[in-house]
Design a protein around this motif. Structure first.
Motif, PDB file in Angstrom:
ATOM      1  N   PRO A 161       0.892  -0.758  -0.480  1.00 57.96           N
ATOM      2  CA  PRO A 161      -0.136   0.151  -0.268  1.00 57.96           C
ATOM      3  C   PRO A 161       0.700   1.229  -0.361  1.00 57.96           C
ATOM      4  CG  PRO A 161      -0.073  -0.691   2.362  1.00 57.96           C
ATOM      5  CD  PRO A 161       1.112  -2.096   1.227  1.00 57.96           C
ATOM      6  N   SER A 162       0.724   2.285  -0.657  1.00 57.58           N
ATOM      7  CA  SER A 162       1.271   4.075  -0.513  1.00 57.58           C
ATOM      8  C   SER A 162       1.552   4.209   0.368  1.00 57.58           C
ATOM      9  CB  SER A 162       0.551   4.657  -1.238  1.00 57.58           C
ATOM     10  OG  SER A 162      -0.412   5.602  -0.678  1.00 57.58           O
ATOM     11  N   ARG A 163       0.968   3.684   1.618  1.00 51.36           N
ATOM     12  CA  ARG A 163       1.433   4.828   2.627  1.00 51.36           C
ATOM     13  C   ARG A 163       2.820   3.482   3.812  1.00 51.36           C
ATOM     14  NH1 ARG A 163      -1.241   9.088   4.381  1.00 51.36           N
ATOM     15  NH2 ARG A 163      -3.088   9.077   4.249  1.00 51.36           N
ATOM     16  N   VAL A 164       2.960   2.600   3.230  1.00 50.66           N
ATOM     17  CA  VAL A 164       4.224   1.916   3.887  1.00 50.66           C
ATOM     18  C   VAL A 164       4.120   0.388   3.247  1.00 50.66           C
ATOM     19  CG1 VAL A 164       4.703  -0.115   5.625  1.00 50.66           C
ATOM     20  CG2 VAL A 164       3.429   1.845   6.690  1.00 50.66           C
ATOM     21  N   PRO A 165       3.984   0.458   1.344  1.00 50.63           N
ATOM     22  CA  PRO A 165       3.951   0.299   0.349  1.00 50.63           C
ATOM     23  C   PRO A 165       5.792  -1.325   0.734  1.00 50.63           C
ATOM     24  CG  PRO A 165       6.475   1.801  -0.018  1.00 50.63           C
ATOM     25  CD  PRO A 165       5.438   2.420   1.030  1.00 50.63           C
ATOM     26  N   PHE A 166       4.939  -2.914  -0.096  1.00 43.25           N
ATOM     27  CA  PHE A 166       5.327  -3.733   0.760  1.00 43.25           C
ATOM     28  C   PHE A 166       4.917  -4.986  -0.285  1.00 43.25           C
ATOM     29  CE2 PHE A 166       5.666  -7.852   2.349  1.00 43.25           C
ATOM     30  CZ  PHE A 166       6.086  -7.912   3.472  1.00 43.25           C
ATOM     31  N   PHE A 167       4.132  -4.704  -1.305  1.00 40.73           N
ATOM     32  CA  PHE A 167       3.964  -5.736  -2.254  1.00 40.73           C
ATOM     33  C   PHE A 167       4.330  -4.795  -3.609  1.00 40.73           C
ATOM     34  CE2 PHE A 167       1.079  -6.932   0.867  1.00 40.73           C
ATOM     35  CZ  PHE A 167       1.040  -7.906   0.992  1.00 40.73           C
ATOM     36  N   SER A 168       4.745  -5.672  -4.930  1.00 41.43           N
ATOM     37  CA  SER A 168       4.775  -5.086  -6.256  1.00 41.43           C
ATOM     38  C   SER A 168       4.464  -5.261  -6.647  1.00 41.43           C
ATOM     39  CB  SER A 168       6.900  -5.506  -6.564  1.00 41.43           C
ATOM     40  OG  SER A 168       7.277  -5.863  -5.475  1.00 41.43           O
ATOM     41  N   LEU A 169       2.202  -5.088  -6.657  1.00 46.30           N
ATOM     42  CA  LEU A 169       2.004  -5.043  -7.662  1.00 46.30           C
ATOM     43  C   LEU A 169       1.436  -4.764  -8.986  1.00 46.30           C
ATOM     44  CD1 LEU A 169      -1.664  -4.808  -4.715  1.00 46.30           C
ATOM     45  CD2 LEU A 169       0.649  -6.553  -5.527  1.00 46.30           C
ATOM     46  N   ASP A 170       1.949  -3.255  -8.603  1.00 48.79           N
ATOM     47  CA  ASP A 170       2.474  -2.600 -10.208  1.00 48.79           C
ATOM     48  C   ASP A 170       3.413  -3.007 -11.315  1.00 48.79           C
ATOM     49  OD1 ASP A 170      -0.463  -0.741  -9.986  1.00 48.79           O
ATOM     50  OD2 ASP A 170       0.818  -0.812  -7.773  1.00 48.79           O
ATOM     51  N   ARG A 171       3.458  -3.408 -12.100  1.00 44.69           N
ATOM     52  CA  ARG A 171       4.377  -3.997 -12.918  1.00 44.69           C
ATOM     53  C   ARG A 171       4.643  -3.518 -14.428  1.00 44.69           C
ATOM     54  NH1 ARG A 171       4.141  -9.337 -11.384  1.00 44.69           N
ATOM     55  NH2 ARG A 171       4.105  -9.688  -8.832  1.00 44.69           N
ATOM     56  N   ILE A 172       5.403  -3.962 -15.656  1.00 43.95           N
ATOM     57  CA  ILE A 172       5.850  -2.895 -16.580  1.00 43.95           C
ATOM     58  C   ILE A 172       6.408  -4.434 -16.882  1.00 43.95           C
ATOM     59  CG2 ILE A 172       7.194  -1.690 -17.934  1.00 43.95           C
ATOM     60  CD1 ILE A 172       6.624   0.575 -15.887  1.00 43.95           C
ATOM     61  N   TYR A 173       6.373  -4.868 -18.378  1.00 49.42           N
ATOM     62  CA  TYR A 173       6.220  -6.248 -18.464  1.00 49.42           C
ATOM     63  C   TYR A 173       6.840  -6.103 -19.865  1.00 49.42           C
ATOM     64  CZ  TYR A 173       5.197  -9.100 -15.205  1.00 49.42           C
ATOM     65  OH  TYR A 173       5.277  -9.937 -14.258  1.00 49.42           O
ATOM     66  N   THR A 174       7.979  -5.743 -20.736  1.00 47.68           N
ATOM     67  CA  THR A 174       8.440  -6.078 -22.406  1.00 47.68           C
ATOM     68  C   THR A 174       8.957  -7.221 -23.129  1.00 47.68           C
ATOM     69  OG1 THR A 174      10.804  -5.780 -21.501  1.00 47.68           O
ATOM     70  CG2 THR A 174       9.692  -3.125 -21.567  1.00 47.68           C
TER      71      THR A 174
ATOM     72  N   LYS B   8       7.446   8.364  -3.558  1.00 48.42           N
ATOM     73  CA  LYS B   8       7.252   8.438  -2.256  1.00 48.42           C
ATOM     74  C   LYS B   8       7.204   8.952  -1.175  1.00 48.42           C
ATOM     75  CE  LYS B   8       9.045   3.653  -2.521  1.00 48.42           C
ATOM     76  NZ  LYS B   8      10.541   2.846  -1.669  1.00 48.42           N
ATOM     77  N   GLY B   9       6.577   9.120  -0.602  1.00 48.62           N
ATOM     78  CA  GLY B   9       6.582  10.723   0.201  1.00 48.62           C
ATOM     79  C   GLY B   9       4.929  10.731   0.572  1.00 48.62           C
ATOM     80  N   PRO B  10       4.605  11.719   1.728  1.00 49.53           N
ATOM     81  CA  PRO B  10       2.998  11.612   2.183  1.00 49.53           C
ATOM     82  C   PRO B  10       1.991  12.950   1.050  1.00 49.53           C
ATOM     83  CG  PRO B  10       4.648  12.569   3.201  1.00 49.53           C
ATOM     84  CD  PRO B  10       5.793  12.356   2.321  1.00 49.53           C
ATOM     85  N   ALA B  11       2.442  13.008  -0.088  1.00 42.89           N
ATOM     86  CA  ALA B  11       1.903  13.252  -1.030  1.00 42.89           C
ATOM     87  C   ALA B  11       1.641  11.928  -2.308  1.00 42.89           C
ATOM     88  CB  ALA B  11       2.315  14.308  -1.882  1.00 42.89           C
ATOM     89  N   TRP B  12       2.079  11.977  -2.300  1.00 45.17           N
ATOM     90  CA  TRP B  12       1.999  10.254  -3.184  1.00 45.17           C
ATOM     91  C   TRP B  12       0.900   9.268  -2.203  1.00 45.17           C
ATOM     92  CZ3 TRP B  12       2.808  10.564  -8.112  1.00 45.17           C
ATOM     93  CH2 TRP B  12       3.293  11.298  -8.372  1.00 45.17           C
ATOM     94  N   ALA B  13       1.448   9.418  -0.939  1.00 42.81           N
ATOM     95  CA  ALA B  13       0.849   8.579  -0.152  1.00 42.81           C
ATOM     96  C   ALA B  13      -0.954   8.303   0.215  1.00 42.81           C
ATOM     97  CB  ALA B  13       1.357   8.304   1.269  1.00 42.81           C
ATOM     98  N   ARG B  14      -0.877  10.097  -0.146  1.00 35.86           N
ATOM     99  CA  ARG B  14      -2.697  10.488   0.590  1.00 35.86           C
ATOM    100  C   ARG B  14      -3.724  10.263  -1.125  1.00 35.86           C
ATOM    101  NH1 ARG B  14      -4.469  14.989   1.969  1.00 35.86           N
ATOM    102  NH2 ARG B  14      -5.878  15.467   0.678  1.00 35.86           N
ATOM    103  N   MET B  15      -3.196  10.095  -1.819  1.00 36.03           N
ATOM    104  CA  MET B  15      -3.499  10.461  -3.470  1.00 36.03           C
ATOM    105  C   MET B  15      -3.993   9.101  -4.064  1.00 36.03           C
ATOM    106  SD  MET B  15      -1.071  13.452  -6.001  1.00 36.03           S
ATOM    107  CE  MET B  15      -0.040  12.282  -5.898  1.00 36.03           C
TER     108      MET B  15
ATOM    109  N   ASP C  65      -3.846   4.451  -3.481  1.00 37.29           N
ATOM    110  CA  ASP C  65      -3.056   3.215  -2.358  1.00 37.29           C
ATOM    111  C   ASP C  65      -2.712   2.659  -2.667  1.00 37.29           C
ATOM    112  OD1 ASP C  65      -4.993   2.421  -4.158  1.00 37.29           O
ATOM    113  OD2 ASP C  65      -6.150   0.701  -2.963  1.00 37.29           O
ATOM    114  N   HIS C  66      -2.730   3.316  -4.446  1.00 39.38           N
ATOM    115  CA  HIS C  66      -0.976   2.799  -4.681  1.00 39.38           C
ATOM    116  C   HIS C  66      -0.067   3.396  -4.821  1.00 39.38           C
ATOM    117  CE1 HIS C  66      -2.380  -1.505  -6.225  1.00 39.38           C
ATOM    118  NE2 HIS C  66      -3.800  -0.838  -5.822  1.00 39.38           N
TER     119      HIS C  66
END
Length: 268
Positions: free
Chosen positions: A223-236, A248-255, A257-258
């Motif tokens: 989750p954005s506040r305490v990221p632990f899982f790599s759910l978002d991916r880019i494959y090529t 990362k940071g408070p501004a990104w965490a509030r906008m 959940d990812h």
């Protein structure tokens, strides 16, 4: 609206229209709204600043609303208010082209995937990969002209159950085989909901390599506040990852959940 301090949480933009790198970002924006009840707040205006700060050539977005009557009414009298246009068009930086298709229809509105592109786009395609009627999922397919080359972009948002995700990866492979030329450059990005890190192998079997910075491990986005899982991916396919970063940071965490994932790619 609180203006996020993006200059402290994103590296200075390195991309220009002549850059040899294709800078891509994937971001689940949580429909532009956070919180519940009295704490429910509209974040779409902050997200607009965030998307612009990413300075990506291609922005792969999930959980994007075209309209939602209840939220539009709820936020119509707030300071900035619910945008009159769809969220994809609202979030697109000036000069970007927009592709959007609906995945899920709900009681008060709908939501889907979007691609924002600094480069010219071609015919927009959409493919339903829903595994059951309780989860409406789809693939957004957009060919992009980049430096005279055609890059096929596919925005994905897979299901919550592992078995369903495996079947959706197979449908993704079938879609690619039927709609993307075998030698074409390909970028597939989005929210894969792969909590157990089990999808890299079937993606590799279908010719898709996960974008990870050389010498670095996978970067967590949820989750954005305490990221632990790599759910978002880019494959090529046909491209090589030069670097990745997760703002990362408070501004990104509030906008949302990812957190967004950003990668710079070059021709393989």
């Amino acid at each position: 609206m609180i203006k996020p301090a993006f200059k402290h949480s994103v590296q200075p933009p390195q991309t220009s229209i002549l850059s040899p790198y294709l800078r891509v970002a994937t971001y689940n924006i949580h429909k532009g709204v956070r919180g519940v009840g009295p704490q429910k707040r509209l974040e779409i205006h902050n997200l607009g600043l965030g998307v612009e700060a990413l300075d990506a050539d291609l922005v792969f977005l999930q959980e994007v609303r075209h309209f939602h009557h209840r939220d539009a009414k709820h936020f119509e009298r707030t300071w900035f208010g619910w945008p009159e246009q769809g969220q994809a068009e609202f979030l697109a930086p000036e000069g970007y082209e927009v592709a959007y298709r609906t995945n899920a229809v709900t009681k008060h509105g709908e939501h889907g995937n979007a691609l924002l592109s600094r480069w010219p786009i071609g015919e927009i395609g959409h493919h339903d990969v829903s595994d059951h009627r309780f989860e409406q999922r789809g693939l957004l397919h957009v060919p992009v002209q980049w430096h005279g080359l055609e890059v096929h972009a596919v925005v994905a948002h897979l299901g919550l159950m592992h078995g369903g995700r495996v079947r959706q990866v197979q449908r993704l492979a079938e879609f690619i085989a039927n709609h993307v030329p075998p030698e074409a450059l390909l970028v597939v990005a989005g929210d894969f909901n792969d909590w157990g890190e089990k999808l890299d192998a079937p993606m590799r079997e279908n010719g898709l390599t996960r974008a990870i910075s050389p010498g670095r491990s996978r970067q967590a986005t949820f989750p954005s506040r305490v990221p632990f899982f790599s759910l978002d991916r880019i494959y090529t396919r046909g491209m090589r990852c030069v670097s990745t970063q997760v703002p990362k940071g408070p501004a990104w965490a509030r906008m949302s959940d990812h957190l967004p994932l950003v990668a710079e790619l070059e021709l393989a």
